[in-house]
Design a protein around this motif. Sequence first.
Motif, mmCIF file in Angstrom:
data_model
loop_
_atom_site.group_PDB
_atom_site.id
_atom_site.type_symbol
_atom_site.label_atom_id
_atom_site.label_comp_id
_atom_site.label_asym_id
_atom_site.label_seq_id
_atom_site.Cartn_x
_atom_site.Cartn_y
_atom_site.Cartn_z
ATOM 1 N N VAL A 18 -0.814 -1.697 12.412
ATOM 2 C CA VAL A 18 -0.553 -0.301 12.083
ATOM 3 C C VAL A 18 -0.198 -0.143 10.612
ATOM 4 C CG1 VAL A 18 0.842 1.715 12.674
ATOM 5 C CG2 VAL A 18 0.213 0.096 14.449
ATOM 6 N N VAL A 19 0.344 -1.198 9.990
ATOM 7 C CA VAL A 19 0.710 -1.131 8.577
ATOM 8 C C VAL A 19 -0.499 -0.726 7.735
ATOM 9 C CG1 VAL A 19 1.541 -2.439 6.593
ATOM 10 C CG2 VAL A 19 2.577 -2.799 8.845
ATOM 11 N N VAL A 20 -1.655 -1.304 8.039
ATOM 12 C CA VAL A 20 -2.869 -0.978 7.282
ATOM 13 C C VAL A 20 -3.211 0.498 7.443
ATOM 14 C CG1 VAL A 20 -5.346 -1.414 7.084
ATOM 15 C CG2 VAL A 20 -3.766 -3.314 7.425
ATOM 16 N N ASP A 21 -3.003 1.025 8.638
ATOM 17 C CA ASP A 21 -3.323 2.435 8.886
ATOM 18 C C ASP A 21 -2.455 3.350 8.033
ATOM 19 O OD1 ASP A 21 -5.218 1.715 10.760
ATOM 20 O OD2 ASP A 21 -3.828 1.858 12.452
ATOM 21 N N TYR A 22 -1.142 3.095 8.005
ATOM 22 C CA TYR A 22 -0.334 4.034 7.221
ATOM 23 C C TYR A 22 -0.390 3.751 5.715
ATOM 24 C CZ TYR A 22 3.776 0.824 8.053
ATOM 25 O OH TYR A 22 4.657 -0.226 8.159
ATOM 26 N N TYR A 23 -0.795 2.544 5.322
ATOM 27 C CA TYR A 23 -1.072 2.319 3.896
ATOM 28 C C TYR A 23 -2.307 3.119 3.467
ATOM 29 C CZ TYR A 23 2.264 -1.359 2.579
ATOM 30 O OH TYR A 23 3.391 -2.055 2.237
ATOM 31 N N GLU A 24 -3.322 3.102 4.328
ATOM 32 C CA GLU A 24 -4.540 3.868 4.015
ATOM 33 C C GLU A 24 -4.234 5.362 4.002
ATOM 34 O OE1 GLU A 24 -7.524 2.886 3.116
ATOM 35 O OE2 GLU A 24 -6.985 0.764 3.192
ATOM 36 N N SER A 25 -3.468 5.825 4.983
ATOM 37 C CA SER A 25 -3.135 7.246 5.081
ATOM 38 C C SER A 25 -2.345 7.721 3.872
ATOM 39 C CB SER A 25 -2.338 7.495 6.367
ATOM 40 O OG SER A 25 -1.904 8.832 6.442
ATOM 41 N N SER A 26 -1.464 6.850 3.360
ATOM 42 C CA SER A 26 -0.617 7.233 2.224
ATOM 43 C C SER A 26 -1.307 7.019 0.877
ATOM 44 C CB SER A 26 0.684 6.421 2.255
ATOM 45 O OG SER A 26 0.413 5.035 2.129
ATOM 46 N N GLY A 27 -2.457 6.355 0.889
ATOM 47 C CA GLY A 27 -3.183 6.095 -0.350
ATOM 48 C C GLY A 27 -2.566 5.011 -1.211
ATOM 49 N N LEU A 28 -1.749 4.135 -0.617
ATOM 50 C CA LEU A 28 -1.041 3.111 -1.400
ATOM 51 C C LEU A 28 -1.791 1.783 -1.492
ATOM 52 C CD1 LEU A 28 2.603 3.748 -0.127
ATOM 53 C CD2 LEU A 28 1.598 4.433 -2.325
ATOM 54 N N THR A 29 -2.807 1.578 -0.656
ATOM 55 C CA THR A 29 -3.519 0.295 -0.649
ATOM 56 C C THR A 29 -4.067 -0.098 -2.017
ATOM 57 O OG1 THR A 29 -4.103 0.530 1.689
ATOM 58 C CG2 THR A 29 -5.440 -0.980 0.388
ATOM 59 N N PRO A 30 -4.721 0.789 -2.772
ATOM 60 C CA PRO A 30 -5.270 0.379 -4.076
ATOM 61 C C PRO A 30 -4.205 -0.129 -5.046
ATOM 62 C CG PRO A 30 -6.190 2.489 -3.389
ATOM 63 C CD PRO A 30 -5.078 2.189 -2.457
ATOM 64 N N TYR A 31 -3.010 0.418 -4.982
ATOM 65 C CA TYR A 31 -1.957 -0.007 -5.908
ATOM 66 C C TYR A 31 -1.442 -1.399 -5.552
ATOM 67 C CZ TYR A 31 -2.085 4.951 -7.009
ATOM 68 O OH TYR A 31 -2.501 6.205 -7.375
ATOM 69 N N LEU A 32 -1.334 -1.678 -4.260
ATOM 70 C CA LEU A 32 -0.942 -3.019 -3.836
ATOM 71 C C LEU A 32 -2.002 -4.037 -4.262
ATOM 72 C CD1 LEU A 32 0.340 -1.953 -0.341
ATOM 73 C CD2 LEU A 32 1.735 -3.219 -1.980
ATOM 74 N N GLU A 33 -3.270 -3.668 -4.097
ATOM 75 C CA GLU A 33 -4.343 -4.592 -4.448
ATOM 76 C C GLU A 33 -4.410 -4.836 -5.948
ATOM 77 O OE1 GLU A 33 -7.771 -2.847 -2.648
ATOM 78 O OE2 GLU A 33 -7.343 -3.727 -0.668
ATOM 79 N N LYS A 34 -4.067 -3.830 -6.762
ATOM 80 C CA LYS A 34 -4.055 -4.033 -8.213
ATOM 81 C C LYS A 34 -3.026 -5.075 -8.636
ATOM 82 C CE LYS A 34 -5.808 0.508 -9.622
ATOM 83 N NZ LYS A 34 -5.484 1.816 -10.259
ATOM 84 N N LEU A 35 -1.968 -5.209 -7.846
ATOM 85 C CA LEU A 35 -0.953 -6.221 -8.130
ATOM 86 C C LEU A 35 -1.222 -7.526 -7.388
ATOM 87 C CD1 LEU A 35 2.315 -4.083 -8.107
ATOM 88 C CD2 LEU A 35 1.044 -4.941 -10.078
ATOM 89 N N GLY A 36 -2.371 -7.627 -6.714
ATOM 90 C CA GLY A 36 -2.742 -8.866 -6.045
ATOM 91 C C GLY A 36 -2.307 -8.973 -4.608
ATOM 92 N N PHE A 37 -1.701 -7.930 -4.054
ATOM 93 C CA PHE A 37 -1.243 -7.987 -2.673
ATOM 94 C C PHE A 37 -2.352 -7.481 -1.744
ATOM 95 C CE2 PHE A 37 2.630 -8.364 -5.031
ATOM 96 C CZ PHE A 37 3.356 -9.276 -4.283
ATOM 97 N N ASN A 38 -3.396 -8.300 -1.653
ATOM 98 C CA ASN A 38 -4.528 -7.988 -0.777
ATOM 99 C C ASN A 38 -4.227 -8.457 0.636
ATOM 100 O OD1 ASN A 38 -5.582 -8.708 -3.660
ATOM 101 N ND2 ASN A 38 -7.130 -7.355 -2.810
ATOM 102 N N LEU A 39 -4.789 -7.750 1.600
ATOM 103 C CA LEU A 39 -4.601 -8.127 2.997
ATOM 104 C C LEU A 39 -5.294 -9.458 3.273
ATOM 105 C CD1 LEU A 39 -3.627 -7.199 5.867
ATOM 106 C CD2 LEU A 39 -5.958 -6.318 6.181
#
Length: 479
Positions: A62-83
């Motif tokens: 579910v974490v991936v779902d609410y990261y996508e919903s909040s639009g925060l995934t790209p910022y985590l990935e820019k810092l290297g925190f990829n799933l």
Amino acid sequence: MSDGTEVTLDHGHVAIAAITSCTNTSNPSVMLAAGLLAKKATEKGLTRKPWVKTSLAPGSRVVVDYYESSGLTPYLEKLGFNLVGFGCTTCIGNSGPLDPAISDAVFKDGLALVSVLSGNRNFEGRINPDVRMNYLMSPPLVIAYAITGTMDFDMLNDPLGTSPDGQPVFLRDIWPTSAEINAAVESSVQSDMFRHTYETIFDGDERWRSLDTPSGARFAWDDDNSTYIHRPPFFDGMPTEPTPLSDIAGARVLALLGDSVTTDHISPAGMIAPSSPAGEWLSSSGVERKDFNSYGSRRGNHEVMIRGTFGNVRLRNQLAPGTEGGFTLHLPEGEETTIYDASLQYQADGVPLVVIAGKEYGSGSSRDWAAKGTILLGVKAVIAESFERIHRSNLIGMGVLPLEFTNGDNAESLGLTGHEVISVSGLDGIRAGEPMPQHLTVKADETSFEVKLRIDTPMEAEYYCHGGILHYVLRQLAR
């Protein structure tokens, strides 16, 4: 580094920063706080240090779902925190290797590198064999330390870095407020996400669905081909009825250990080194290095697990001074060898073994293989100043005697070096159902001392007299 980047490393530098799948990654507030911090950090122009290996492995899909919903995934990935997946990763030892250049620097210069993770396990040698210190913290702090790249840092007074216009950026500048976190939770975390995820949780992906479904009522052992599951030898040669107990005579010390020896020291869960007995066995079985996986993943194979017992890279056996890892001396010759190879020689010669330790022996995770591996190495008794409660019970359950020093004695006060021939008397002739003595006598060469028998209940005594709980249960079923 392998990509051509040149970096200078020092003690305390962060080699691994992992948001990993323990308790707090199921907490939307702290996970969204991490995402918000990542957003603010990237907007300020901050990046992670190039020597930091980063990963995101939530405990819930579910974490991936609410990261996508909040639009925060790209910022985590820019810092290297990829799933990288879901479930246990870094905190169980599945961090994967460091950059080869970093590993070389650790080996050549003795660097004490650090991991930071949002897990709940940080035992010695568990996260990664090249990382000496491990710190547990919240997900947003994991990101902050990935940006600083070092633990030698004052989060309150030192800047995390500088913005493109040269302005210092402090943690307080990017730490999300409670109002921001609450707003993100309210707008992004929906009950439908949980319902949908858990309605389909057992469906799996295409690879899972394509697996053959086993048939029959019993497991089809494939000892010849499987390197993950083997039939264990716990019942080999088991008599129909328990035999009377006997004293331990002519034993040798396999390991002389200090205080706070954890179950991770006894039975590591992390990476399998190619040069270790377990790694050599896997290689001889046709397994490539990239497929070794971890001890934790191969706990269904006693051939791997027995070779890993007392194999933690941070174990310090005082019987083999100057070594670190699963080494000992084979006595009386005094040849330095691995604990596994020494146990093979002792068992071939019919020599029983004991382990001597200090306080809090067996602390940490209640790992059954810490007791299973001990008995398979031929260890008949552990003599310690004190035991962790569950590990003491597990030792009894595998037929290993837990014995405690008394009268303030310990290995040092008694002058024990580990070179002695050990005998334990006071058990001879006792049958299942008969009372057990409270104290036994240990003789180490010319030194004799009393130990307390830490079999504390009648049921524990019954298990031990049967040779362990597995034998007890099987005999009960047979009746």
